[in-house]
Design a protein around this motif. Structure first.
Motif, PDB file in Angstrom:
ATOM      1  N   ASP A 296       0.861  -1.373   0.129  1.00 55.20           N
ATOM      2  CA  ASP A 296       0.016  -0.081  -0.111  1.00 55.20           C
ATOM      3  C   ASP A 296       0.940   1.334  -0.148  1.00 55.20           C
ATOM      4  OD1 ASP A 296       0.817   0.596   2.702  1.00 55.20           O
ATOM      5  OD2 ASP A 296      -1.089  -0.549   3.544  1.00 55.20           O
ATOM      6  N   ARG A 297       0.185   2.375  -0.035  1.00 54.89           N
ATOM      7  CA  ARG A 297       0.829   3.589   0.004  1.00 54.89           C
ATOM      8  C   ARG A 297       1.272   4.113   1.268  1.00 54.89           C
ATOM      9  NH1 ARG A 297      -2.495   8.592  -3.158  1.00 54.89           N
ATOM     10  NH2 ARG A 297      -0.557   9.657  -3.464  1.00 54.89           N
ATOM     11  N   LYS A 298       1.113   3.341   2.290  1.00 58.75           N
ATOM     12  CA  LYS A 298       1.876   3.542   3.666  1.00 58.75           C
ATOM     13  C   LYS A 298       3.054   2.843   3.621  1.00 58.75           C
ATOM     14  CE  LYS A 298      -1.524   6.487   5.160  1.00 58.75           C
ATOM     15  NZ  LYS A 298      -1.261   7.817   5.469  1.00 58.75           N
ATOM     16  N   GLY A 321       7.640   5.438   2.443  1.00 56.90           N
ATOM     17  CA  GLY A 321       6.761   5.612   1.530  1.00 56.90           C
ATOM     18  C   GLY A 321       5.996   4.595   0.825  1.00 56.90           C
ATOM     19  N   HIS A 322       5.604   4.841  -0.574  1.00 56.53           N
ATOM     20  CA  HIS A 322       4.910   3.775  -1.378  1.00 56.53           C
ATOM     21  C   HIS A 322       5.659   2.437  -1.608  1.00 56.53           C
ATOM     22  CE1 HIS A 322       2.847   7.927  -3.386  1.00 56.53           C
ATOM     23  NE2 HIS A 322       2.825   7.764  -2.011  1.00 56.53           N
ATOM     24  N   ILE A 323       4.718   1.339  -1.378  1.00 55.93           N
ATOM     25  CA  ILE A 323       5.069   0.136  -2.304  1.00 55.93           C
ATOM     26  C   ILE A 323       4.939   0.245  -3.713  1.00 55.93           C
ATOM     27  CG2 ILE A 323       4.800  -2.255  -2.461  1.00 55.93           C
ATOM     28  CD1 ILE A 323       5.889  -1.524   0.315  1.00 55.93           C
ATOM     29  N   THR A 324       6.028   0.203  -4.583  1.00 56.23           N
ATOM     30  CA  THR A 324       6.020   0.410  -5.846  1.00 56.23           C
ATOM     31  C   THR A 324       6.263  -0.722  -6.857  1.00 56.23           C
ATOM     32  OG1 THR A 324       8.267   0.940  -5.985  1.00 56.23           O
ATOM     33  CG2 THR A 324       6.808   2.804  -5.680  1.00 56.23           C
ATOM     34  N   ALA A 325       6.675  -1.812  -6.219  1.00 51.17           N
ATOM     35  CA  ALA A 325       6.878  -3.141  -7.215  1.00 51.17           C
ATOM     36  C   ALA A 325       6.845  -4.126  -6.142  1.00 51.17           C
ATOM     37  CB  ALA A 325       8.141  -3.001  -7.904  1.00 51.17           C
ATOM     38  N   GLY A 357       9.856  -3.408  -3.599  1.00 52.24           N
ATOM     39  CA  GLY A 357      10.460  -2.285  -3.968  1.00 52.24           C
ATOM     40  C   GLY A 357       9.430  -1.047  -3.748  1.00 52.24           C
ATOM     41  N   GLY A 358      10.562  -0.021  -2.981  1.00 53.40           N
ATOM     42  CA  GLY A 358       9.660   1.045  -2.780  1.00 53.40           C
ATOM     43  C   GLY A 358      10.187   2.447  -3.250  1.00 53.40           C
ATOM     44  N   GLN A 359       9.399   3.475  -2.574  1.00 50.61           N
ATOM     45  CA  GLN A 359       9.607   4.952  -3.023  1.00 50.61           C
ATOM     46  C   GLN A 359      10.967   5.134  -2.231  1.00 50.61           C
ATOM     47  OE1 GLN A 359       6.578   7.733  -1.789  1.00 50.61           O
ATOM     48  NE2 GLN A 359       6.712   8.600  -3.630  1.00 50.61           N
ATOM     49  N   ASP A 360      11.644   4.424  -1.347  1.00 45.65           N
ATOM     50  CA  ASP A 360      12.782   4.671  -0.902  1.00 45.65           C
ATOM     51  C   ASP A 360      13.997   4.081  -1.287  1.00 45.65           C
ATOM     52  OD1 ASP A 360      12.433   2.061  -0.349  1.00 45.65           O
ATOM     53  OD2 ASP A 360      12.459   1.974   1.794  1.00 45.65           O
TER      54      ASP A 360
END
Length: 498
Positions: A296-298, A321-325, A357-360
């Motif tokens: 999720d976005r959290k 940040g967001h989960i992106t992958a 993978g994340g926004q970090d």
């Protein structure tokens, strides 16, 4: 035509200053948002933007023209294949790769299919029928025949279809199509014609992903047998016969994950799985079919047991940040990973390993049988510590165990899970990568400048780059001899290989 009338009415309302739409105010707002989104990602990069030739040789050269240039020769810029040596590595044992891939497509310009004047956002392929479906921001989806290069049908009519962008698509057994949109709706489309069926009470906010729990190709190839809610875990038992159950899942910005039965003409909701603290952005189906992993976005991860439709594992604040992958390891890939990391201790491999993978900018390896992160690397962050992972693929290379990730730092990272995700190769790209896929020992990465980089994952070398679009490439589909690219220019470009 109903779709054209819709476009015309939208333009008229935009001119009049009237805002409308659930997830966006107007087409002008949408386009401004997309531009700001792209600019924000570019700002994260550590590299100065150049053309393809400039990035790979250090010299500035004009970018290739989409739809007219099949291969970009990096050294001389004469719009043919690269001057780099061909890859002599054999294909991965997992997926046989056509030998002609290292030499480029049969027709350099490819086959162009013009579909819309709006960006195409997503795609899915049905290789058994040799067709692809794409979802567009003009509210329609289009089915393209890959052999002829012609549009077969438009999934939109005056009475059927989305009222906002189509954000996700997938194929179901027997050639049916499931679409999700920013209007919070899901639509089920038949294998022929354009008379869709709306999935009632799908979601209360934009739909981010739809996935088939029974892959169409596995279903077509499997022996006949009944599939029910407690036996869909094994893909080999899935079947497209009339007596089988067809299951799918969707996730949404309304923080829910839903499971559906599409066996008949009327979709039925089987379960609503809740627990996410923010909009659910990503979803991946376990290869053995027993679980779904969502992010999720959290920055939270949750794994769902599809037999009980309950949460079986989770990681709070898995990323900043967001989960992106997200991606799962196949049990055979996990067994190899465990054998290399701890020889003699791989008997319990059951497909429990997943990668996020994340926004970090971090890529993390998880074992959902235990708590805590098994391995992590900050692979996609710039010197200021900012970045984002855009895509993750598992299963490339000789052993089909390498992990590939692309991100906002405009790199493709090739990592080994047996070495705690240590990068083996870093491949420099020309723009922000929007999509990534693999076949055998090759990776295809679609970028914001309309190029698709074809990379040998063993050597970490870019073999060549295709000028596949006039704008960002949002989605790619690949088979042993075909590559399909689509994106912001509203077109589909088809490449065939020997």
């Amino acid at each position: 035509m109903a779709l054209q009338r819709l476009k015309d009415s939208q333009r008229a309302r935009n001119i009049a200053g009237q805002k409308q739409g659930l997830a966006s105010a107007s087409d002008a707002d949408n386009e401004a948002y997309m531009q700001q989104f792209n600019e924000a990602f570019r700002a994260l990069s550590t590299y100065e933007h150049q053309s393809l030739a400039g990035q790979l040789t250090g010299a500035s050269a004009p970018a290739p023209a989409a739809g007219t240039t099949g291969l970009n020769k990096v050294a001389a810029g004469d719009n043919r294949r690269t001057s780099q040596s061909q890859n002599s590595c054999p294909a991965s044992v997992a997926v046989p790769t056509a030998a002609g891939w290292t030499n480029g497509p049969l027709i350099e310009a490819g086959t162009l299919v013009q579909l819309s004047d709006r960006p195409i956002l997503c795609s899915a392929a049905n290789w058994s029928s040799n067709e692809v479906v794409v979802g567009c921001s003009d509210h329609a989806s289009y089915v393209v025949d890959l052999a002829s290069g012609n549009k077969k049908r438009t999934l939109y009519s005056k009475s059927c279809g989305h009222t906002e962008w189509v954000t996700c698509v997938c194929y179901l057994p027997q050639g049916r199509v499931l679409t999700g949109g920013m209007d919070g709706r899901c639509w089920l489309w038949p294998s022929a014609g354009s008379n869709g069926t709306e999935v009632k009470a799908a979601h209360e906010a934009p739909v981010s992903k739809v996935v088939s729990l029974i892959p169409p190709e596995s279903a077509a190839a499997a022996p006949a047998g009944k599939v029910n809610i407690r036996s869909h875990r094994t893909q080999a038992r899935a079947t497209a016969s009339p007596g089988s159950r067809v299951l799918a899942a969707s996730c949404s910005y309304d923080k829910s994950v839903k499971m559906w039965d599409f066996t008949g003409n009327r979709p039925q909701q089987l379960a609503v799985m809740t627990g996410h603290a923010g909009p659910v952005l990503e979803m991946a189906v376990q290869p053995v079919g027993a679980k779904v992993l969502t992010g999720d976005r959290k920055g939270n991860l949750m794994s769902w047991d599809l037999e009980t439709c309950s949460n079986s594992w989770g990681a709070v604040a898995a990323h900043q940040g967001h989960i992106t992958a997200l991606a799962w390891m196949h049990p055979q890939q996990q067994q190899l990973h465990e054998a290399l990391a701890a020889p003699g201790d791989s008997s319990g491999s059951n497909g429990s390993m997943a990668v996020s993978g994340g926004q970090d900018g971090c890529v993390r390896l998880w074992d959902t049988r235990a708590s805590g992160c098994a391995a992590q690397q900050r692979l996609h962050a710039n010197q200021q510590g900012k970045g984002a992972v855009g895509n993750i693929c598992i299963g490339a290379g000789y052993s089909a165990s390498l992990i590939l990730s692309s991100g906002a730092d405009m790199t493709l990272q090739i990592s080994d899970p047996a070495m705690s995700l240590k990068p083996l190769h870093t491949v420099k790209l020309t723009e922000f990568p929007y999509c990534l896929t693999t076949i055998g020992h090759l990776a295809m990465c679609g970028c914001g400048d309309g190029s698709v980089h074809v990379v040998d994952v063993h050597s970490g070398r870019t073999l060549y780059a295709l000028g596949a679009g006039h704008a960002a490439i949002r989605a790619v589909e690949v088979s042993a001899d075909t590559l399909v690219c689509t994106g912001d220019d509203g077109n589909v470009l088809i490449y065939h290989f020997a």
